[in-house]
Design an enzyme around this catalytic site. Structure first.
Site, short mmCIF file in Angstrom:
data_model
loop_
_atom_site.label_atom_id
_atom_site.label_comp_id
_atom_site.label_asym_id
_atom_site.label_seq_id
_atom_site.Cartn_x
_atom_site.Cartn_y
_atom_site.Cartn_z
N LYS A 39 0.84 -1.20 0.00
CA LYS A 39 0.00 0.00 0.00
C LYS A 39 0.88 1.25 0.00
CE LYS A 39 -3.94 -2.20 2.26
NZ LYS A 39 -4.60 -2.55 3.51
N GLN B 284 -5.10 -1.36 9.59
CA GLN B 284 -5.03 -2.70 8.99
C GLN B 284 -5.66 -3.74 9.92
OE1 GLN B 284 -3.92 -3.29 5.87
NE2 GLN B 284 -4.22 -5.49 6.02
N ASP C 6 -11.50 2.84 3.88
CA ASP C 6 -11.93 1.44 3.80
C ASP C 6 -13.44 1.33 3.55
OD1 ASP C 6 -10.01 -0.60 4.09
OD2 ASP C 6 -9.72 -0.12 6.21
N1 GUN Z 1 -7.15 -6.63 6.00
C1 GUN Z 1 -7.39 -7.34 4.89
N2 GUN Z 1 -8.04 -6.59 3.96
C2 GUN Z 1 -8.22 -5.38 4.52
C3 GUN Z 1 -8.83 -4.17 4.06
O1 GUN Z 1 -9.36 -4.07 2.94
N3 GUN Z 1 -8.79 -3.12 4.94
C4 GUN Z 1 -8.22 -3.22 6.16
N4 GUN Z 1 -8.26 -2.15 6.94
N5 GUN Z 1 -7.66 -4.32 6.62
C5 GUN Z 1 -7.65 -5.39 5.79
#
Ligand code: GUN
Length: 281
Positions: A51, A95, A118
């Site tokens: 990311k 996350q 998100d």
């Molecule tokens: N963990 C796995 N996929 C995601 C996501 O799309 N967002 C977040 N915040 N954590 C994740």
């Protein structure tokens, strides 16, 4: 047709790079994304690294805050509140999964919904399901962009979702309803999953069971989107038996190189959207 998620994601990143450059010349500021990682979960560490790399590539101001697994919940909530007030931060992502002693719901609800890249905040979930403007969770947004690459008009199509998670299945339902699809949501208690899948024009598999969807579960000409990423002895595989299903499907996403790259590109998209909305307020 194999749907090349890597290529579509690269195109989206390229568009975003231009948008960020335009925003910079208009506002003399760039979008900022802050990602918080708590603990040592290996897949999470990899996602966060990716990311960060992609954000930097498109010109987004990227910040990653890493905390040890024993971080107190209050310290995390306080940090989020501080980021909410910081106008250099357009988007906040914590996350998941979080360590067990931290209440995920509290964390999500503490993030300012206007910075919720998100799309997990109840305000965004509610707005999406009511058909109002909202942040859209990155994975289903990525899936829907890939679907649109295959078929512009999804109206009247029967979509079968495998998995009912907040991350994918539920928001995906809303996106498909917006496209006038008929949607069936299946899950672990569904009686005859094969029969449900055989009725689908579109299958979206997101359950985390390696190669669950078999060749004889898929109607000829269906579009199959595989959200699964499962580590097996023979490497990374999706929730779909790719070799068998690709013989009957009209279009299918590979794993890796399908939905995965789109998820990150959509996160950048959401960050740019949050920034733009904040500027025009
Ligand atoms: N963990 C796995 N996929 C995601 C996501 O799309 N967002 C977040 N915040 N954590 C994740």
């Amino acid at each position: 047709m194999i749907i090349d998620g890597k290529k579509v994601a690269a195109e989206l990143r390229e568009e975003l790079k231009k948008k960020v450059a335009d925003l910079k010349s208009t506002y003399n500021a760039v979008p900022g994304l802050t990602v918080i990682l708590v603990g040592e979960d290996i897949p999470s560490k990899i996602y966060v690294k990716n990311k960060e790399k992609s954000a930097i590539e498109v010109g987004i101001n990227s910040e990653v805050i890493r905390y040890p697994a024993n971080l107190e919940e209050k310290a995390l909530l306080d940090k989020i509140k501080e980021l909410n007030k910081n106008n250099k931060v357009s988007g906040i992502l914590v996350q998941l999964p979080l360590p067990k002693h931290i209440d995920k719901r509290k964390v999500i609800e503490t993030i300012d919904h206007e910075k919720d890249v998100d799309g997990f905040h109840p305000m965004n979930v509610g707005n999406l399901s009511s058909g109002y403007d909202s942040s859209i969770p990155c994975t289903p947004l990525g899936c829907s962009l890939l679907l649109k690459k295959v078929e512009k008009n999804l109206s009247g199509k029967h979509a079968v979702l495998i998995g009912r998670s907040n991350l994918n299945g539920k928001p995906m339902t809303q996106l498909l309803l917006k496209e006038n699809c008929t949607v069936t949501i299946t899950h672990s208690k569904t009686k005859d999953l094969k029969a449900e899948c055989l009725r689908a024009d579109i299958i979206i598999a997101a359950v985390g069971i390696p190669k669950l969807v078999k060749g004889d579960w898929v109607k000829k000409g269906a579009i199959v989107i595989d959200v699964g990423i499962n580590k097996t002895d023979s490497g990374l595989v999706g929730d779909v038996d790719f070799d068998a299903v690709s013989k009957v499907a009209k279009a299918i996403t590979p794993v890796p190189g399908g939905v995965g790259p789109m998820t990150i590109a959509c996160l950048l998209n959401n960050t740019v959207e949050c920034f733009s909305k904040a500027q025009s307020k």
